[in-house]
Enzyme design. Structure first.
Site, PDB file in Angstrom:
ATOM      1  N   SER A 198       0.857  -1.182   0.000  1.00 56.87           N
ATOM      2  CA  SER A 198       0.000   0.000   0.000  1.00 56.87           C
ATOM      3  C   SER A 198       0.884   1.220   0.000  1.00 56.87           C
ATOM      4  CB  SER A 198      -0.886   0.021   1.232  1.00 56.87           C
ATOM      5  OG  SER A 198      -0.133   0.476   2.329  1.00 56.87           O
ATOM      6  N   LYS A 199       0.332   2.305  -0.505  1.00 55.66           N
ATOM      7  CA  LYS A 199       1.218   3.445  -0.720  1.00 55.66           C
ATOM      8  C   LYS A 199       1.665   4.095   0.580  1.00 55.66           C
ATOM      9  CE  LYS A 199      -2.030   7.121  -1.861  1.00 55.66           C
ATOM     10  NZ  LYS A 199      -2.488   7.950  -2.949  1.00 55.66           N
ATOM     11  N   ARG A 200       1.076   3.666   1.685  1.00 54.76           N
ATOM     12  CA  ARG A 200       1.575   4.182   2.963  1.00 54.76           C
ATOM     13  C   ARG A 200       2.934   3.566   3.294  1.00 54.76           C
ATOM     14  NH1 ARG A 200      -2.087   2.067   5.941  1.00 54.76           N
ATOM     15  NH2 ARG A 200      -3.461   1.849   4.166  1.00 54.76           N
TER      16      ARG A 200
END
Ligand code: GLU
Length: 537
Positions: free
Chosen positions: A255-257
């Site tokens: 995930s882009k986190r």
């Protein structure tokens, strides 16, 4: 169409930056299409009007083009089953939904959002499955008429027989049977008149003649709804193949986190498309053993090779690891495979592109920067890459020859593109900043080091012809003259000339920098040390 022909598609929603997962899924679809013949469709699923953007759609085209993923039909190319943008097909969905209502397979639901919300809260409290309770199923024709008359907003819901079960087939997981108790009376048409994903997706796959739905595992929970819908329409469902989700090393979903996931980001960070394609092709897949592998590494193969032996049944559904270090290594492999000429061509294209995209790029990179602390170093390197490439093209507008020359020297040493940016940054800087700890070898002092660096500068200034051999000759005698150990001396010179204790080969670097710049740096570093020496008295 030959009997083997397949019709496959990807159906991305144009919300946000295009995801690596989209490319991963696209590659497996394309591999099947190319292996068996048929058609590959790009369909834009923009039914979520509040989140879909034109910009994101453009980025999908760009990213696919960058990776060399081509389509037979798309909103841009057109084709017999168009339009290929769902926002342009509203009437079609409406017609099919009305048809289901007319045949008693779907019904109008007038429940307010408030009631649905209250229901949800209640179900949660009672630990019941969340879903619509079917209240509007039993509305009489007269009640429906009255509601419509009164202009009450409504949705159209699929009528699910909660008593029975649905049997789905997945290419990898085979038979999946699910009790319909767990399947909600799915909304097909929203109160704004737009279709939901489920309706539009099934209608389009049918109308476009899709034979194989190869998509990410996250959609497997929608499969029963889709299968029920196919049944309600009386259509033959396509083959479903749900590809495993890409995972981090700790097995969590990417995930882009946690890490960059945007294809735009990878392109702008200097990854080569062929490295990316190769890397993604290995996600969940191992090609059949080959007689010989040119790189000595069975994992390195081009997409054509992937297609030649492609076999969907070789996909393993255990979560493949999206390992950025491995991607970096692949990038290095592909860079080293290029000729210097090719490499320069690519770099020039990349620089020109970066220059053009500069404003957007900065914002993009900022927003995609992962927060996790362990990523920081890698990130800094990537930022350094962007910075130094931009600076480079802007300030130096290097000739092609010059780049080829540099590349020859650097390619030996660089493990990958990113490292190239790190080590080559010094070629582009006008003024370097120095770490005194590196510039002054152990057991010496700043004043002495300044003297030695000046001596080196004098020597380089006085060599007749400024060539690699001459420079090397001139400097080689310095250890004897100064009494410094060779290692210490060359380290001080290296740091003075490149600003770092890690650099491409020293004399070659000097040659590329040129006499003037080399001497200037040696004297500059000496001057810097004078300052330190003066302060320490
Ligand atoms: N619009 C869905 C997506 O964004 C498509 C899923 C599918 O392939 O059915 O991924």
């Amino acid at each position: 169409m030959s009997p083997d022909d397949v019709v496959v598609r990807i159906a991305p929603s144009p919300t946000g930056s295009p995801h690596v997962g989209t490319a991963y899924i696209a590659l497996f679809n394309l591999a099947l299409r190319r292996k068996q013949g048929g058609r590959f469709i790009l369909r834009i699923e923009d039914t979520d009007r509040s989140r879909s953007t034109k910009e994101s759609e453009e980025q999908i085209y760009d990213a696919m083009e960058w990776l060399g993923i081509g389509f037979d039909e798309s909103p841009r190319i057109g084709g017999p089953a168009g339009p290929y943008r769902q926002s342009e097909r509203s009437e079609t969905y409406r017609k099919f939904a009305d048809d289901l209502v007319a045949r008693g397979k779907a019904y109008l639901c007038f429940c307010t959002e408030k009631r649905i919300e209250e229901l949800r809260v209640l179900q949660k409290k009672q630990e019941l499955p969340i879903g619509y309770d079917g209240l509007c199923k039993s509305l009489s024709r007269a009640e429906i008429e009255a509601n419509l008359e009164a202009g009450r907003p409504y949705v159209i819901r699929l009528l699910v027989d909660h008593e029975s079960e649905t049997v789905c087939h997945d290419f990898f997981r085979k038979r999946i049977a699910i009790s319909n108790m767990q399947v909600d009376d799915q909304v097909l048409i929203k109160s704004d008149g737009f279709p939901t994903y489920h309706l539009a997706n099934v209608v389009d796959d049918h109308l476009m003649g899709v034979t194989h739905v190869i998509r990410a595992e996250e959609w497997i929970s929608s499969l029963p709804k889709h299968v029920i819908l196919y049944g309600a329409f009386g259509w033959e469902p396509p083959v479903f193949a749900h590809m495993p989700l890409l995972r981090n090393k700790d097995k969590s979903k990417i995930s882009k986190r946690k890490n960059p996931t945007s294809l735009v980001w990878f392109r702008d960070a200097g990854y080569l498309p062929e490295a990316m394609v190769n890397f993604l092709s290995l996600m969940g897949y191992s090609p059949p053993p080959r007689e010989s592998c040119p790189e000595g590494n069975p994992e390195i193969f081009g997409f054509d090779e992937m297609v030649r032996d492609f076999d969907l049944s070789r996909v393993k559904t255990s979560g493949p690891i999206f390992d950025l270090e491995k991607l970096d290594n692949f990038n290095g492999v592909y860079i080293r495979k290029m000729t210097d000429e090719e490499c320069v061509g690519r770099l020039l294209g990349f620089y020109a592109y970066l220059e053009a995209e500069r404003g957007r790029l900065t914002a993009e990179i900022e927003s995609e920067l992962p927060a996790a602390a362990e990523m920081r170093t890698l990130d800094e390197r990537r930022r350094a890459l962007t910075r130094s490439t931009l600076e480079f093209i802007r300030k130096h507008r290097p000739s092609r020859e010059r780049l080829v020359q540099m590349m020859g020297v650097l390619k030996e040493r660089m493990k990958n593109f990113l490292e190239f940016a790190d080590v080559a940054g010094f070629f582009f800087e006008d003024a370097l900043s120095y770490d005194p700890g590196l510039l002054v070898p152990k057991k010496t002092n700043p004043a002495d080091a300044a003297k030695v660096l000046r001596l080196a500068a004098d020597r380089i200034e006085s060599v007749g012809e400024f060539s690699l051999a001459k420079v090397e000759d001139g400097v080689r005698s310095l250890p004897d003259e100064t009494g410094w150990k060779g290692r210490a001396l060359f380290m001080a010179i290296r740091v003075a000339v490149t600003g770092s204790d890690v650099s491409p080969p020293l004399f070659e670097s000097m040659e590329i920098l040129g006499r003037e710049k080399t001497v200037l740096r040696l004297r500059g570093a000496a001057g810097f040390l004078d300052g330190i020496a003066a302060r320490s008295i």
